[in-house]
Design a protein around this motif. Structure first.
Motif, PDB file in Angstrom:
ATOM      1  N   GLN A  24      -8.903 -13.838 -24.796  1.00 49.88           N
ATOM      2  CA  GLN A  24      -9.394 -15.177 -25.119  1.00 49.88           C
ATOM      3  C   GLN A  24     -10.627 -15.537 -24.302  1.00 49.88           C
ATOM      4  O   GLN A  24     -11.370 -16.463 -24.669  1.00 49.88           O
ATOM      5  CB  GLN A  24      -8.284 -16.204 -24.884  1.00 49.88           C
ATOM      6  N   ASN A  25     -10.851 -14.824 -23.207  1.00 45.44           N
ATOM      7  CA  ASN A  25     -11.981 -15.125 -22.322  1.00 45.44           C
ATOM      8  C   ASN A  25     -12.931 -13.942 -22.170  1.00 45.44           C
ATOM      9  O   ASN A  25     -13.694 -13.875 -21.205  1.00 45.44           O
ATOM     10  CB  ASN A  25     -11.460 -15.541 -20.940  1.00 45.44           C
ATOM     11  N   ARG A  26     -12.882 -13.017 -23.120  1.00 47.78           N
ATOM     12  CA  ARG A  26     -13.718 -11.820 -23.045  1.00 47.78           C
ATOM     13  C   ARG A  26     -15.194 -12.176 -23.199  1.00 47.78           C
ATOM     14  O   ARG A  26     -15.573 -12.957 -24.063  1.00 47.78           O
ATOM     15  CB  ARG A  26     -13.307 -10.830 -24.141  1.00 47.78           C
ATOM     16  N   LYS A  27     -16.023 -11.589 -22.336  1.00 50.66           N
ATOM     17  CA  LYS A  27     -17.469 -11.772 -22.406  1.00 50.66           C
ATOM     18  C   LYS A  27     -18.107 -10.528 -23.006  1.00 50.66           C
ATOM     19  O   LYS A  27     -17.473  -9.487 -23.137  1.00 50.66           O
ATOM     20  CB  LYS A  27     -18.024 -12.038 -21.007  1.00 50.66           C
ATOM     21  N   LYS A  28     -19.361 -10.641 -23.364  1.00 56.40           N
ATOM     22  CA  LYS A  28     -20.069  -9.518 -23.947  1.00 56.40           C
ATOM     23  C   LYS A  28     -20.100  -8.362 -22.953  1.00 56.40           C
ATOM     24  O   LYS A  28     -20.531  -8.525 -21.811  1.00 56.40           O
ATOM     25  CB  LYS A  28     -21.496  -9.922 -24.323  1.00 56.40           C
ATOM     26  N   PRO A  29     -19.621  -7.168 -23.342  1.00 54.82           N
ATOM     27  CA  PRO A  29     -19.553  -6.050 -22.400  1.00 54.82           C
ATOM     28  C   PRO A  29     -20.934  -5.535 -22.014  1.00 54.82           C
ATOM     29  O   PRO A  29     -21.863  -5.544 -22.818  1.00 54.82           O
ATOM     30  CB  PRO A  29     -18.759  -4.989 -23.168  1.00 54.82           C
ATOM     31  N   SER A  30     -21.042  -5.090 -20.769  1.00 54.06           N
ATOM     32  CA  SER A  30     -22.293  -4.520 -20.277  1.00 54.06           C
ATOM     33  C   SER A  30     -22.213  -3.002 -20.148  1.00 54.06           C
ATOM     34  O   SER A  30     -23.231  -2.336 -19.956  1.00 54.06           O
ATOM     35  CB  SER A  30     -22.642  -5.124 -18.907  1.00 54.06           C
ATOM     36  N   ILE A  31     -21.004  -2.441 -20.242  1.00 58.74           N
ATOM     37  CA  ILE A  31     -20.816  -0.987 -20.116  1.00 58.74           C
ATOM     38  C   ILE A  31     -20.228  -0.478 -21.427  1.00 58.74           C
ATOM     39  O   ILE A  31     -19.078  -0.750 -21.751  1.00 58.74           O
ATOM     40  CB  ILE A  31     -19.888  -0.654 -18.930  1.00 58.74           C
ATOM     41  N   ARG A  32     -21.026   0.272 -22.169  1.00 55.88           N
ATOM     42  CA  ARG A  32     -20.622   0.710 -23.510  1.00 55.88           C
ATOM     43  C   ARG A  32     -20.422   2.223 -23.605  1.00 55.88           C
ATOM     44  O   ARG A  32     -20.218   2.755 -24.695  1.00 55.88           O
ATOM     45  CB  ARG A  32     -21.670   0.264 -24.541  1.00 55.88           C
ATOM     46  N   SER A  33     -20.487   2.915 -22.495  1.00 54.99           N
ATOM     47  CA  SER A  33     -20.214   4.354 -22.466  1.00 54.99           C
ATOM     48  C   SER A  33     -19.859   4.752 -21.036  1.00 54.99           C
ATOM     49  O   SER A  33     -20.204   4.032 -20.082  1.00 54.99           O
ATOM     50  CB  SER A  33     -21.428   5.160 -22.942  1.00 54.99           C
ATOM     51  N   ILE A  34     -19.179   5.861 -20.890  1.00 53.87           N
ATOM     52  CA  ILE A  34     -18.791   6.320 -19.555  1.00 53.87           C
ATOM     53  C   ILE A  34     -20.025   6.639 -18.712  1.00 53.87           C
ATOM     54  O   ILE A  34     -20.019   6.468 -17.500  1.00 53.87           O
ATOM     55  CB  ILE A  34     -17.852   7.532 -19.671  1.00 53.87           C
ATOM     56  N   GLY A  35     -21.103   7.065 -19.367  1.00 58.41           N
ATOM     57  CA  GLY A  35     -22.333   7.367 -18.645  1.00 58.41           C
ATOM     58  C   GLY A  35     -22.947   6.157 -17.961  1.00 58.41           C
ATOM     59  O   GLY A  35     -23.770   6.305 -17.058  1.00 58.41           O
ATOM     60  N   MET A  36     -22.563   4.955 -18.377  1.00 60.65           N
ATOM     61  CA  MET A  36     -23.106   3.726 -17.791  1.00 60.65           C
ATOM     62  C   MET A  36     -22.293   3.230 -16.589  1.00 60.65           C
ATOM     63  O   MET A  36     -22.656   2.251 -15.952  1.00 60.65           O
ATOM     64  CB  MET A  36     -23.173   2.628 -18.856  1.00 60.65           C
ATOM     65  N   ILE A  37     -21.187   3.913 -16.296  1.00 60.16           N
ATOM     66  CA  ILE A  37     -20.332   3.489 -15.176  1.00 60.16           C
ATOM     67  C   ILE A  37     -20.962   3.911 -13.853  1.00 60.16           C
ATOM     68  O   ILE A  37     -21.350   5.064 -13.679  1.00 60.16           O
ATOM     69  CB  ILE A  37     -18.925   4.100 -15.292  1.00 60.16           C
ATOM     70  N   SER A  38     -21.060   2.985 -12.924  1.00 54.85           N
ATOM     71  CA  SER A  38     -21.601   3.297 -11.597  1.00 54.85           C
ATOM     72  C   SER A  38     -20.475   3.776 -10.680  1.00 54.85           C
ATOM     73  O   SER A  38     -19.298   3.485 -10.921  1.00 54.85           O
ATOM     74  CB  SER A  38     -22.260   2.058 -10.985  1.00 54.85           C
ATOM     75  N   PRO A  39     -20.792   4.491  -9.609  1.00 53.29           N
ATOM     76  CA  PRO A  39     -19.755   4.909  -8.649  1.00 53.29           C
ATOM     77  C   PRO A  39     -18.982   3.724  -8.078  1.00 53.29           C
ATOM     78  O   PRO A  39     -17.770   3.816  -7.875  1.00 53.29           O
ATOM     79  CB  PRO A  39     -20.559   5.632  -7.562  1.00 53.29           C
ATOM     80  N   LEU A  40     -19.664   2.617  -7.829  1.00 50.89           N
ATOM     81  CA  LEU A  40     -18.990   1.439  -7.288  1.00 50.89           C
ATOM     82  C   LEU A  40     -17.951   0.911  -8.271  1.00 50.89           C
ATOM     83  O   LEU A  40     -16.812   0.605  -7.891  1.00 50.89           O
ATOM     84  CB  LEU A  40     -20.002   0.336  -6.968  1.00 50.89           C
ATOM     85  N   LYS A  41     -18.336   0.821  -9.550  1.00 48.11           N
ATOM     86  CA  LYS A  41     -17.385   0.307 -10.545  1.00 48.11           C
ATOM     87  C   LYS A  41     -16.233   1.287 -10.761  1.00 48.11           C
ATOM     88  O   LYS A  41     -15.097   0.873 -11.015  1.00 48.11           O
ATOM     89  CB  LYS A  41     -18.104  -0.014 -11.850  1.00 48.11           C
ATOM     90  N   ALA A  42     -16.503   2.576 -10.645  1.00 48.22           N
ATOM     91  CA  ALA A  42     -15.429   3.561 -10.737  1.00 48.22           C
ATOM     92  C   ALA A  42     -14.426   3.348  -9.609  1.00 48.22           C
ATOM     93  O   ALA A  42     -13.209   3.400  -9.823  1.00 48.22           O
ATOM     94  CB  ALA A  42     -15.999   4.976 -10.677  1.00 48.22           C
ATOM     95  N   CYS A  43     -14.929   3.102  -8.416  1.00 42.15           N
ATOM     96  CA  CYS A  43     -14.058   2.843  -7.268  1.00 42.15           C
ATOM     97  C   CYS A  43     -13.244   1.571  -7.478  1.00 42.15           C
ATOM     98  O   CYS A  43     -12.046   1.528  -7.159  1.00 42.15           O
ATOM     99  CB  CYS A  43     -14.894   2.740  -5.992  1.00 42.15           C
ATOM    100  N   LEU A  44     -13.869   0.531  -8.037  1.00 43.53           N
ATOM    101  CA  LEU A  44     -13.155  -0.722  -8.298  1.00 43.53           C
ATOM    102  C   LEU A  44     -12.062  -0.534  -9.343  1.00 43.53           C
ATOM    103  O   LEU A  44     -10.985  -1.123  -9.245  1.00 43.53           O
ATOM    104  CB  LEU A  44     -14.150  -1.797  -8.748  1.00 43.53           C
ATOM    105  N   VAL A  45     -12.330   0.314 -10.342  1.00 47.04           N
ATOM    106  CA  VAL A  45     -11.285   0.633 -11.326  1.00 47.04           C
ATOM    107  C   VAL A  45     -10.109   1.294 -10.615  1.00 47.04           C
ATOM    108  O   VAL A  45      -8.940   1.001 -10.900  1.00 47.04           O
ATOM    109  CB  VAL A  45     -11.836   1.558 -12.433  1.00 47.04           C
ATOM    110  N   GLY A  46     -10.409   2.181  -9.667  1.00 49.71           N
ATOM    111  CA  GLY A  46      -9.359   2.826  -8.900  1.00 49.71           C
ATOM    112  C   GLY A  46      -8.535   1.830  -8.107  1.00 49.71           C
ATOM    113  O   GLY A  46      -7.312   1.984  -7.968  1.00 49.71           O
ATOM    114  N   CYS A  47      -9.191   0.795  -7.606  1.00 50.45           N
ATOM    115  CA  CYS A  47      -8.463  -0.249  -6.869  1.00 50.45           C
ATOM    116  C   CYS A  47      -7.531  -1.015  -7.804  1.00 50.45           C
ATOM    117  O   CYS A  47      -6.397  -1.352  -7.438  1.00 50.45           O
ATOM    118  CB  CYS A  47      -9.450  -1.201  -6.196  1.00 50.45           C
ATOM    119  N   TRP A  48      -7.994  -1.302  -9.022  1.00 51.74           N
ATOM    120  CA  TRP A  48      -7.125  -1.953 -10.003  1.00 51.74           C
ATOM    121  C   TRP A  48      -5.928  -1.063 -10.339  1.00 51.74           C
ATOM    122  O   TRP A  48      -4.815  -1.529 -10.551  1.00 51.74           O
ATOM    123  CB  TRP A  48      -7.905  -2.262 -11.285  1.00 51.74           C
ATOM    124  N   GLN A  49      -6.175   0.242 -10.370  1.00 51.03           N
ATOM    125  CA  GLN A  49      -5.126   1.186 -10.746  1.00 51.03           C
ATOM    126  C   GLN A  49      -3.976   1.195  -9.742  1.00 51.03           C
ATOM    127  O   GLN A  49      -2.848   1.571 -10.085  1.00 51.03           O
ATOM    128  CB  GLN A  49      -5.721   2.596 -10.879  1.00 51.03           C
TER     129      GLN A  49
END
Length: 284
Positions: free
Chosen positions: A142-167
């Protein structure tokens, strides 16, 4: 006859695992709920059965993970023949991102595994986490915003690490590994397909690592094992692999056309049912 019944039960568990591993609905919660109605009785000793179950509910997931390796073999193997250097570099970078995302989870898993088994594995906790994450998924859509990452190639190391923290949240049974990662990825700006695929790929080292940890603990503890137990485990893994080969493709096609709201509703309904079963004494 007892072995035959256990093999049939394990095949049913494998079907459930092959479906729920790829949905943000907690495969572990489904397996535990199924066990209350259809327990595996591999040993005559109840303590041995519990130790085997603690191993089984984790290692069975390897069958599902192998399906990812088969389906995505061309996107995951940087050393295949006649591959362009650019594609090889892209695949190697993706693996670096996957490993970065696994570092927080791996550290937390080693440090907190015993705590999770002893303190956080109660069925009512799983039910509550099903409901909480279900509500978050509905809120997310219900609160989704327009995505800024549309492929795995656009993922930065920092965001990958943050995904790991969510995991790390997935260490709490009932949260769902894919549920925690997909929610975190969405909050970080991933589109739905990228979130789902990166979550699939993260499952490879995470589940292999979790299974290895369980096997080592099982062996160090000197827990009982048998040829019958091996057959039961193998039946579940093989079934989970076959079902996953079909269901992963279904999930990808579904998410291209729909959002995650239905999974949020399902989680809440399942969590409420589990709480009612706990109150009725059916689940403990």
């Amino acid at each position: 006859m007892g072995l035959l019944f256990n093999l049939i039960k394990s095949i049913i568990y494998g079907i459930i695992e092959g479906i729920t591993e790829w949905l943000p609905v907690s495969s572990t919660a489904h397996l535990i709920m199924m066990r209350s109605f259809m327990p595996l009785n591999v040993f005559d000793n109840a303590a041995f059965d519990q130790e085997f179950w603690d191993l089984y509910k984790v290692v069975i997931q390897l069958g599902a993970i192998l399906a990812v390796l088969v389906i995505y073999r061309n996107r995951l193997n940087p050393f295949q023949k006649k591959i362009a250097q650019k594609k090889k570099s892209s695949i190697l970078r993706m693996w670096v991102l996957i490993l970065i995302a696994c570092v927080p989870t791996g550290i937390a898993g080693v440090l907190l595994d015993d705590l999770v088994d002893e303190k956080l594995s109660a069925v009512w906790i799983m039910a509550v986490m099903l409901i909480v994450m279900g509500g978050l998924f509905i809120w997310m859509e219900q609160n989704r915003k327009k995505p800024s990452i549309r492929s795995i190639g656009m993922i930065s190391p920092l965001k990958a690490c943050l995904v790991g923290c969510w995991q790390i949240l997935a260490l709490i049974p009932g949260t769902s590994r894919s549920g925690a990662t997909i929610f975190g990825e969405t909050m970080l700006g991933f589109d739905r397909l990228t979130a789902v695929e990166f979550s699939f790929f993260l499952a490879i080292p995470v589940m292999f690592g979790a299974s290895l940890l369980k096997v080592i603990k099982y062996l160090v503890k000197g827990a009982a094992f048998s040829f019958g137990g091996f057959l039961v485990l193998a039946a579940g893994m093989i079934t989970a692999f076959v079902v996953s080969m079909v269901f992963i493709r279904f999930m990808l096609n579904y998410i291209r056309r729909h959002d995650f709201t239905v999974f949020g509703i399902y989680r809440i309904a399942l969590g409420v049912i589990m709480l009612l079963f706990v109150l009725a004494g059916v689940l403990a």
